[in-house]
Design a protein around this motif. Sequence first.
Motif, PDB file in Angstrom:
ATOM      1  N   TRP A   1      86.706   0.921  -5.062  1.00  0.00           N
ATOM      2  CA  TRP A   1      86.442   2.339  -4.788  1.00  0.00           C
ATOM      3  C   TRP A   1      87.678   2.949  -4.144  1.00  0.00           C
ATOM      4  O   TRP A   1      88.240   2.351  -3.222  1.00  0.00           O
ATOM      5  CB  TRP A   1      85.227   2.391  -3.846  1.00  0.00           C
ATOM      6  CG  TRP A   1      84.831   3.717  -3.297  1.00  0.00           C
ATOM      7  CD1 TRP A   1      84.871   4.097  -2.000  1.00  0.00           C
ATOM      8  CD2 TRP A   1      84.279   4.821  -4.022  1.00  0.00           C
ATOM      9  NE1 TRP A   1      84.392   5.365  -1.854  1.00  0.00           N
ATOM     10  CE2 TRP A   1      84.023   5.842  -3.086  1.00  0.00           C
ATOM     11  CE3 TRP A   1      83.992   5.059  -5.369  1.00  0.00           C
ATOM     12  CZ2 TRP A   1      83.476   7.076  -3.449  1.00  0.00           C
ATOM     13  CZ3 TRP A   1      83.454   6.290  -5.733  1.00  0.00           C
ATOM     14  CH2 TRP A   1      83.195   7.275  -4.784  1.00  0.00           C
ATOM     15  N   ASP A   2      88.101   4.104  -4.626  1.00  0.00           N
ATOM     16  CA  ASP A   2      89.303   4.713  -4.018  1.00  0.00           C
ATOM     17  C   ASP A   2      88.961   5.909  -3.133  1.00  0.00           C
ATOM     18  O   ASP A   2      89.850   6.650  -2.720  1.00  0.00           O
ATOM     19  CB  ASP A   2      90.327   5.086  -5.102  1.00  0.00           C
ATOM     20  CG  ASP A   2      89.941   6.346  -5.869  1.00  0.00           C
ATOM     21  OD1 ASP A   2      88.796   6.853  -5.699  1.00  0.00           O
ATOM     22  OD2 ASP A   2      90.789   6.854  -6.637  1.00  0.00           O
ATOM     23  N   GLY A   3      87.683   6.095  -2.856  1.00  0.00           N
ATOM     24  CA  GLY A   3      87.265   7.232  -2.014  1.00  0.00           C
ATOM     25  C   GLY A   3      86.632   8.322  -2.862  1.00  0.00           C
ATOM     26  O   GLY A   3      85.861   9.143  -2.371  1.00  0.00           O
TER      27      GLY A   3
ATOM     28  N   PHE B   1      93.750   2.059  -1.002  1.00  0.00           N
ATOM     29  CA  PHE B   1      94.310   3.247  -0.344  1.00  0.00           C
ATOM     30  C   PHE B   1      94.998   4.136  -1.375  1.00  0.00           C
ATOM     31  O   PHE B   1      95.537   5.179  -1.052  1.00  0.00           O
ATOM     32  CB  PHE B   1      95.308   2.773   0.727  1.00  0.00           C
ATOM     33  CG  PHE B   1      95.775   3.843   1.662  1.00  0.00           C
ATOM     34  CD1 PHE B   1      94.898   4.437   2.563  1.00  0.00           C
ATOM     35  CD2 PHE B   1      97.099   4.273   1.658  1.00  0.00           C
ATOM     36  CE1 PHE B   1      95.325   5.424   3.430  1.00  0.00           C
ATOM     37  CE2 PHE B   1      97.541   5.260   2.524  1.00  0.00           C
ATOM     38  CZ  PHE B   1      96.653   5.837   3.411  1.00  0.00           C
ATOM     39  N   GLU B   2      95.006   3.700  -2.618  1.00  0.00           N
ATOM     40  CA  GLU B   2      95.817   4.364  -3.645  1.00  0.00           C
ATOM     41  C   GLU B   2      95.440   5.848  -3.810  1.00  0.00           C
ATOM     42  O   GLU B   2      96.312   6.696  -3.996  1.00  0.00           O
ATOM     43  CB  GLU B   2      95.678   3.612  -4.979  1.00  0.00           C
ATOM     44  CG  GLU B   2      96.671   3.971  -6.044  1.00  0.00           C
ATOM     45  CD  GLU B   2      98.149   3.786  -5.644  1.00  0.00           C
ATOM     46  OE1 GLU B   2      98.441   3.242  -4.569  1.00  0.00           O
ATOM     47  OE2 GLU B   2      99.005   4.227  -6.428  1.00  0.00           O
TER      48      GLU B   2
ATOM     49  N   GLY C   1      94.585  12.045  -2.255  1.00  0.00           N
ATOM     50  CA  GLY C   1      93.111  12.083  -2.169  1.00  0.00           C
ATOM     51  C   GLY C   1      92.647  11.668  -0.780  1.00  0.00           C
ATOM     52  O   GLY C   1      93.452  11.551   0.143  1.00  0.00           O
ATOM     53  N   LYS C   2      91.328  11.435  -0.659  1.00  0.00           N
ATOM     54  CA  LYS C   2      90.845  11.037   0.672  1.00  0.00           C
ATOM     55  C   LYS C   2      90.694   9.522   0.751  1.00  0.00           C
ATOM     56  O   LYS C   2      90.388   8.860  -0.254  1.00  0.00           O
ATOM     57  CB  LYS C   2      89.541  11.754   1.018  1.00  0.00           C
ATOM     58  CG  LYS C   2      88.334  11.292   0.270  1.00  0.00           C
ATOM     59  CD  LYS C   2      87.087  11.908   0.890  1.00  0.00           C
ATOM     60  CE  LYS C   2      85.876  11.418   0.134  1.00  0.00           C
ATOM     61  NZ  LYS C   2      84.780  10.943   0.741  1.00  0.00           N
ATOM     62  N   GLU C   3      90.932   9.005   1.944  1.00  0.00           N
ATOM     63  CA  GLU C   3      90.787   7.556   2.138  1.00  0.00           C
ATOM     64  C   GLU C   3      89.302   7.233   2.209  1.00  0.00           C
ATOM     65  O   GLU C   3      88.520   7.980   2.811  1.00  0.00           O
ATOM     66  CB  GLU C   3      91.492   7.121   3.443  1.00  0.00           C
ATOM     67  CG  GLU C   3      91.432   5.615   3.613  1.00  0.00           C
ATOM     68  CD  GLU C   3      92.234   5.096   4.813  1.00  0.00           C
ATOM     69  OE1 GLU C   3      92.802   5.895   5.576  1.00  0.00           O
ATOM     70  OE2 GLU C   3      92.262   3.856   4.967  1.00  0.00           O
ATOM     71  N   PRO C   4      88.862   6.128   1.612  1.00  0.00           N
ATOM     72  CA  PRO C   4      87.447   5.755   1.727  1.00  0.00           C
ATOM     73  C   PRO C   4      87.040   5.637   3.202  1.00  0.00           C
ATOM     74  O   PRO C   4      87.858   5.254   4.041  1.00  0.00           O
ATOM     75  CB  PRO C   4      87.384   4.379   1.049  1.00  0.00           C
ATOM     76  CG  PRO C   4      88.588   4.312   0.168  1.00  0.00           C
ATOM     77  CD  PRO C   4      89.631   5.153   0.811  1.00  0.00           C
TER      78      PRO C   4
ATOM     79  N   LYS D   1      86.856   3.442  11.415  1.00  0.00           N
ATOM     80  CA  LYS D   1      86.220   4.320  12.397  1.00  0.00           C
ATOM     81  C   LYS D   1      84.743   4.005  12.473  1.00  0.00           C
ATOM     82  O   LYS D   1      84.189   3.358  11.575  1.00  0.00           O
ATOM     83  CB  LYS D   1      86.395   5.777  11.965  1.00  0.00           C
ATOM     84  CG  LYS D   1      87.828   6.216  11.981  1.00  0.00           C
ATOM     85  CD  LYS D   1      87.918   7.709  11.745  1.00  0.00           C
ATOM     86  CE  LYS D   1      89.383   8.119  11.656  1.00  0.00           C
ATOM     87  NZ  LYS D   1      89.604   9.158  10.676  1.00  0.00           N
ATOM     88  N   ARG D   2      84.113   4.552  13.521  1.00  0.00           N
ATOM     89  CA  ARG D   2      82.676   4.346  13.703  1.00  0.00           C
ATOM     90  C   ARG D   2      81.926   4.985  12.531  1.00  0.00           C
ATOM     91  O   ARG D   2      82.250   6.099  12.097  1.00  0.00           O
ATOM     92  CB  ARG D   2      82.246   5.006  15.022  1.00  0.00           C
ATOM     93  CG  ARG D   2      80.810   4.763  15.381  1.00  0.00           C
ATOM     94  CD  ARG D   2      80.489   5.445  16.717  1.00  0.00           C
ATOM     95  NE  ARG D   2      79.209   4.982  17.227  1.00  0.00           N
ATOM     96  CZ  ARG D   2      78.043   5.476  16.879  1.00  0.00           C
ATOM     97  NH1 ARG D   2      77.974   6.475  15.998  1.00  0.00           N
ATOM     98  NH2 ARG D   2      76.927   4.983  17.398  1.00  0.00           N
TER      99      ARG D   2
END
Length: 511
Positions: free
Chosen positions: A136-138, A374-375, A381-384, A408-409
């Motif tokens: 998944w790339d986000g 992270f691609e 794009g957005k990070e997952p 992150k939480r």
Amino acid sequence: MRTSLVLALLPAISAFQLPFKLPFFNNHSGQQLLQPANTTPRVAIIGAGAGGASAAFWISKAKERFGLDIEVDVYEKEPYIGGRSTVVFPYGNTSLPAVELGASIFVKANKNMWRAVDEFNLTRRDFRDEKGMGIWDGEKLLFTASGGWWTWWDNAKALFRYGFHSPRRTQVFVDNMINKFLTLYSPDAPKWDNITHLSTTLGWTDLVSQSTSEYLRSEGVSDRFISELVEASTRVNYGQNADEIHALEGACSLAPTGASAVEGGNFQVFEQFVKRSHANVYLNTSVKSIRQTGSDRWLVDSDRGSESYSAIILAAPYHSTNIEVPSEVSSRIPPQPYVHLHVTLVATTQPSLPPQSLSLSASTKVPAMLLTTFEGARNGGKEPEFNSLSYHGLISEGEWVVKIFSKKRISNKWLSKMFDGQVGWVLRKEWDAYPVLPPSTSFPDVKLQPHFYYVNAFEPFISTMETETLASRNVVDILLKETFGGSGICGPEGTPLNDTAKEDYVFGWDC
Ligand SMILES: Cc1cc2nc3c(=O)[nH]c(=O)nc-3n(C[C@H](O)[C@H](O)[C@H](O)COP(=O)(O)OP(=O)(O)OC[C@H]3O[C@@H](n4cnc5c(N)ncnc54)[C@H](O)[C@@H]3O)c2cc1C
């Protein structure tokens, strides 16, 4: 019988029987106290995780072999043995299957873990993951395979997307690393004073001095393969991207084919190490400071007062211990940031993530293990929101446990959205999980001062349960030679007993 024979044959070993050289030590208030005469030499181990527990075990193996007289105290600030290897039970219900909260898997090439499970009559099981893996790339699912993570390699879809050469070249890279790694168990296994030295001995300078991406690119592996399958592995195993983490640890992340775990929890290996070592174990006991009181005397100040030792084994990442040590010790440990990882465990009645939670079309079957790259973020794009999200089996009829690793939480709102409101038990844990591992050619020393050794110097090189048992074996080997004047953990007997033993020979166990 064996002990007395060995003692007769090895006069050097009698040095182990000597009392302390220094009859005085300073207590916490600086008073000079007389050391009781003929006291047994004592070693303090700080930390009862993989490193500390196995250090106690290795010392006990040498005691058994050579009839040594050494008392070992293990200090552990937590109420349990295992450190970053520990389990929890869904809903706190111990009749439900235990779930690993930290270190989950090891492989057959991890000979100490493998051997310990067999010797200690524990049960090894295949790592429990549901079928299906996706990257998944986000925003998009880039790749899916119907088997688990370990089976994508043979998948025709992988061949179609990545071609033949990139997976093969990556496989060769991993196999070469494993073959070298296995020399660490041979009768003539290398010994090391510092990790830079070990890296050179193993011919791994090229690997540790380049990022995983750089190294694989130079081996002709495609950018797509690196940014997808390789990065998915470095992110799930070490929370770092392929262009950030050195290639040795990158290879380790790609190695877990045939991953196993101990039924009921990997921590049991470490519990057994400590139990069988007959060391004194002080749980709930924080070490606050360690001072040198003589050329080979160290004073450990902890919740249980001050105790004097011939040698110290520090088996915890120094910067997280809050232990005050002399500047000659601390100055030899370079700053070492750790990846701060959020682990979220969720019980859900959703058998898989509903596709709408990822804004995918309703017909998409979301795989049970979602790894990430992270691609997308690299390209604007957005990070997952997570590094990985994986189903870990049924905990009861119609209810699964899911493990999420993230930087992150993870909020309750997000969980509710992802599982369409079907969220039962939730448990959150934050770990300083593993070192940040950028390419480097300089690694910490193992020997910080005479008779003061640092197991976790190994972690910026490779950070796993197994490698901590190897790091502690090396430390104990040096300690036995230097502090007690003996001939190390195996003595001159480090050769296989016979040809049949050779194949399964494990240095430290079989000598
Ligand atoms: C979420 C997660 C997943 C992981 N996955 C894997 C995996 O699948 N496979 C794998 O092999 N590895 C994995 N790892 C890495 C693995 O857990 C570590 O490399 C290994 O367990 C480290 O062992 P250690 O004994 O060196 O350190 P630790 O396990 O951290 O043990 C150090 C101990 O020292 C104690 N301590 C610290 N300060 C003091 C003090 N002042 N006084 C007394 N005691 C003190 C701590 O409480 C701790 O118990 C994972 C780690 C995490 C967090």
